[in-house]
Design an enzyme around this catalytic site. Structure first.
Site, short mmCIF file in Angstrom:
data_model
loop_
_atom_site.label_atom_id
_atom_site.label_comp_id
_atom_site.label_asym_id
_atom_site.label_seq_id
_atom_site.Cartn_x
_atom_site.Cartn_y
_atom_site.Cartn_z
N HIS A 66 0.12 -2.05 -8.29
CA HIS A 66 1.54 -2.42 -8.16
C HIS A 66 1.57 -3.76 -7.40
O HIS A 66 1.46 -3.78 -6.18
CB HIS A 66 2.31 -1.35 -7.40
CG HIS A 66 2.41 -0.06 -8.15
ND1 HIS A 66 3.13 0.05 -9.31
CD2 HIS A 66 1.86 1.16 -7.92
CE1 HIS A 66 3.04 1.29 -9.76
NE2 HIS A 66 2.26 1.98 -8.95
N ASP A 113 1.95 -3.14 -12.56
CA ASP A 113 3.20 -3.88 -12.75
C ASP A 113 3.20 -5.05 -11.78
O ASP A 113 2.44 -5.07 -10.80
CB ASP A 113 4.47 -3.01 -12.64
CG ASP A 113 4.55 -2.13 -11.42
OD1 ASP A 113 3.95 -2.49 -10.38
OD2 ASP A 113 5.22 -1.08 -11.48
N GLU A 149 -1.71 1.76 -12.87
CA GLU A 149 -0.25 1.68 -12.74
C GLU A 149 0.22 0.23 -12.66
O GLU A 149 1.13 -0.10 -11.88
CB GLU A 149 0.21 2.46 -11.50
CG GLU A 149 -0.28 3.90 -11.46
CD GLU A 149 0.24 4.71 -10.28
OE1 GLU A 149 1.19 4.27 -9.62
OE2 GLU A 149 -0.33 5.78 -10.03
N ASN A 197 -7.25 8.06 -7.03
CA ASN A 197 -6.36 6.96 -7.40
C ASN A 197 -5.63 6.47 -6.15
O ASN A 197 -5.23 7.28 -5.30
CB ASN A 197 -5.34 7.54 -8.40
CG ASN A 197 -4.46 6.52 -9.09
OD1 ASN A 197 -4.96 5.54 -9.62
ND2 ASN A 197 -3.15 6.76 -9.09
O1 G3I Z 1 14.93 13.55 -11.75
C1 G3I Z 1 15.83 13.24 -10.69
C2 G3I Z 1 17.27 13.25 -11.16
O2 G3I Z 1 17.61 14.56 -11.56
C3 G3I Z 1 18.17 12.78 -10.04
O3 G3I Z 1 19.48 12.68 -10.50
C4 G3I Z 1 17.73 11.41 -9.54
C5 G3I Z 1 18.56 10.93 -8.35
O4 G3I Z 1 17.82 10.16 -7.46
O5 G3I Z 1 16.38 11.48 -9.13
C6 G3I Z 1 15.48 11.86 -10.17
O6 G3I Z 1 14.19 11.89 -9.65
C7 G3I Z 1 13.57 10.64 -9.44
C8 G3I Z 1 12.28 10.61 -10.22
O7 G3I Z 1 11.57 9.42 -9.96
C9 G3I Z 1 12.53 10.68 -11.74
O8 G3I Z 1 13.26 9.58 -12.16
C10 G3I Z 1 13.29 10.50 -7.95
O9 G3I Z 1 14.51 10.39 -7.23
C11 G3I Z 1 12.44 9.28 -7.72
O10 G3I Z 1 12.04 9.25 -6.35
C12 G3I Z 1 11.20 9.33 -8.58
O11 G3I Z 1 10.47 8.13 -8.39
C13 G3I Z 1 9.14 8.19 -8.85
C14 G3I Z 1 8.20 7.83 -7.70
O12 G3I Z 1 6.88 7.84 -8.19
C15 G3I Z 1 8.29 8.82 -6.54
O13 G3I Z 1 7.37 8.51 -5.56
C16 G3I Z 1 9.00 7.17 -9.96
O14 G3I Z 1 9.80 7.55 -11.07
C17 G3I Z 1 7.52 7.09 -10.37
O15 G3I Z 1 7.38 6.03 -11.29
C18 G3I Z 1 6.68 6.82 -9.14
O16 G3I Z 1 5.35 6.76 -9.51
C19 G3I Z 1 4.41 6.52 -8.46
C20 G3I Z 1 3.11 7.16 -8.88
O17 G3I Z 1 3.29 8.52 -9.17
C21 G3I Z 1 2.04 6.99 -7.80
N1 G3I Z 1 1.89 5.62 -7.45
C22 G3I Z 1 3.10 4.91 -7.09
C23 G3I Z 1 4.14 5.03 -8.20
C24 G3I Z 1 5.38 4.23 -7.88
O18 G3I Z 1 6.08 4.76 -6.77
#
Ligand code: G3I
Length: 452
Positions: free
Chosen positions: A239, A269, A267, A203
């Site tokens: 994306h 959007d 994914e 992916n």
């Molecule tokens: O769970 C913690 C929480 O406890 C804390 O208070 C908060 C403070 O920043 O962070 C929370 O974690 C976050 C997590 O998402 C859950 O919400 C992380 O900071 C945040 O970095 C994380 O982002 C995720 C991102 O991947 C990380 O690279 C996104 O939700 C998620 O949608 C995104 O998904 C990725 C795919 O896996 C791969 N392709 C790209 C896509 C978008 O970035």
């Protein structure tokens, strides 16, 4: 396999019908019947339609929409290594189990995401110093444990995620640097052994059109197939930026299909500069429709998954300040034009283009350490209102304390403002405004206002 008339699905059909009617009345277009859910439209075309989800949100309206509209769920974060093994040997499957159970209860597939990545790994792993043998063993154990736990319950795994740089060279991750390029073949082989029934994907993002990165991915898949390495599919994350669907998307999907692998849009959007307006939302509809149509056009494009279905549950706004509104539903679960773009490309009823519309614009006036004043302007062009109701959801704990030129109430995060006795009428070409005082702390992001 699934019931087509669960209470959740019936409730949601009503929700969609209600939102469509409101939109039609506001735009002056003829009312039309609610469309079939996306999952049913997709099934008629041989496509699975999925969404990324957050496990803790799978109740109430979020759960109803996820169950009613989608035939596949991808855990947005819950199956990543950092989520499932935060300390070495200490596992937390809570959210992943919850999503898998929800999917089973609603006749949905699960796409497992993701086994081998350079992000969202546990600190004990990224901070450790490992010999190649030890690193290889850690990776194999991780794959055995996670894939084995869900054996028979995952339709497809994103085994390897984001292995390439933009120029098509390998990304120098801990896996590539520690194990060389064959970490990819080994991960696929180990995943096949752990669950022979799961489809195994590689992916990536920015591989939707024909370019250097997608060509590197193409060459890799071709060589893996030639070597007999188990690879079943390619995931194009998608994306996208408003108005920038690659013109070679369908051609690119087709060339992967011609290698003998499935393709999934994993994914999807489409982000825009905030705030949204009717022109941007119409462009976004066209973009969603174009991506869906490209998948529909290629038989081996088997799954179209959006990365979050509501603007209240998207990664975009926190990652790209000033951009957002990237998903098919607004933050109040009203289907946006983008939703209808997907539906129409899947053969659903065509929504007549609005002949005009009334829109609401939210603005923060002055802001101080604990409070701010806000203003909402409702404007009509090619349409008119005799009364109005504006609703929005605060995402950061803001609370309205006082309003003028409208009667506002707040329940939880949801604010509802109806016209005062003297300003319900908004003529074609006219506008009305109301204002309010509110409190905030931490951050004060602007919500999207819905008229109803
Ligand atoms: O769970 C913690 C929480 O406890 C804390 O208070 C908060 C403070 O920043 O962070 C929370 O974690 C976050 C997590 O998402 C859950 O919400 C992380 O900071 C945040 O970095 C994380 O982002 C995720 C991102 O991947 C990380 O690279 C996104 O939700 C998620 O949608 C995104 O998904 C990725 C795919 O896996 C791969 N392709 C790209 C896509 C978008 O970035």
């Amino acid at each position: 396999m699934r019931s087509s008339s669960s209470p959740a699905r019936t409730r949601l059909a009503a929700l969609v019908a209600g939102a469509a009617t409101v939109g039609a009345l506001l735009s002056g277009a003829a009312a039309h019947a609610a469309d079939s859910p996306l999952r049913d439209l997709g099934a008629a075309k041989g496509k699975i339609v999925g969404t990324a989800v957050t496990g803790s949100k799978l109740t109430g309206t979020y759960g109803d929409v996820a169950a009613a509209q989608f035939s596949s769920l991808t855990p947005g974060n819950a199956m990543k290594w950092g989520s499932v093994e935060p300390s070495q040997g200490v596992f937390d499957w809570t959210e992943a189990d919850q999503i898998v159970a929800f999917a089973q209860a609603h006749g949905q597939q699960v796409r497992g995401h993701t086994l081998v990545w350079h992000n969202q790994n546990p600190n004990w792993l990224t901070g450790g110093s490992w010999t190649p043998d030890r690193l290889s063993t850690l990776l194999r154990n991780h794959i055995d444990t996670e894939v084995g736990r869900y054996k028979g319950r995952i339709a497809a795994w994103d085994v390897v995620n984001e292995a390439f740089n933009e120029d098509g060279t390998y990304r120098p991750t801990l896996w590539y640097q520690g194990l060389g390029a064959d970490y990819i073949a080994n991960a696929l082989t180990w995943a096949r052994a752990a669950d022979p029934a799961a489809k195994l994907y590689i992916n990536d993002y920015n591989v939707e059109g024909v370019n250097a990165k997608s060509t590197a991915l193409y060459d890799l898949v071709r060589s893996l197939k030639a070597r007999g390495v188990p690879i079943d599919g390619v995931g194009l994350q998608a994306h996208l930026v408003l108005g920038q669907v690659p013109s070679t998307l369908q051609q690119n999907i087709q060339r992967f299909a011609d290698l003998g692998v499935d393709v999934a849009i994993t994914e999807l959007d489409v982000r825009m500069t905030l705030p949204p307006d009717s022109a941007k939302l119409a462009r976004q509809k066209a973009d969603y429709q174009a991506v869906t149509a490209a998948c529909v056009a290629v038989t081996r494009c088997v799954n179209l998954t959006v990365w979050g279905f509501t603007d209240s549950d998207s990664w975009v706004e926190s990652t790209f300040p000033g951009e957002g509104a990237a998903t098919p539903y607004d933050a109040n679960y009203a289907p946006k034009p983008a939703y209808h773009g997907i539906a129409e490309a899947l053969g659903g009823a065509t929504t007549p283009p609005p002949t005009g519309a009334c829109t609401a614009a939210y603005a923060v006036g002055s802001q101080w350490n604990t409070g701010f004043t806000g203003n909402v302007t409702i404007s009509c062009s090619g349409a008119a209102l005799s009364s109005w109701k504006a609703t929005w959801t605060y995402g950061a704990g803001q609370r309205i304390t006082q309003a003028w030129n409208a009667d506002c109430t707040q329940s939880g995060a949801t604010v509802t403002c109806v016209n005062a006795p003297y300003n319900g009428s908004v003529p074609d070409g006219g506008s009305v405004s109301f204002g309010f005082n509110a409190s905030w702390s931490g951050s004060n992001p602007a919500p999207t206002v819905t008229l109803g």
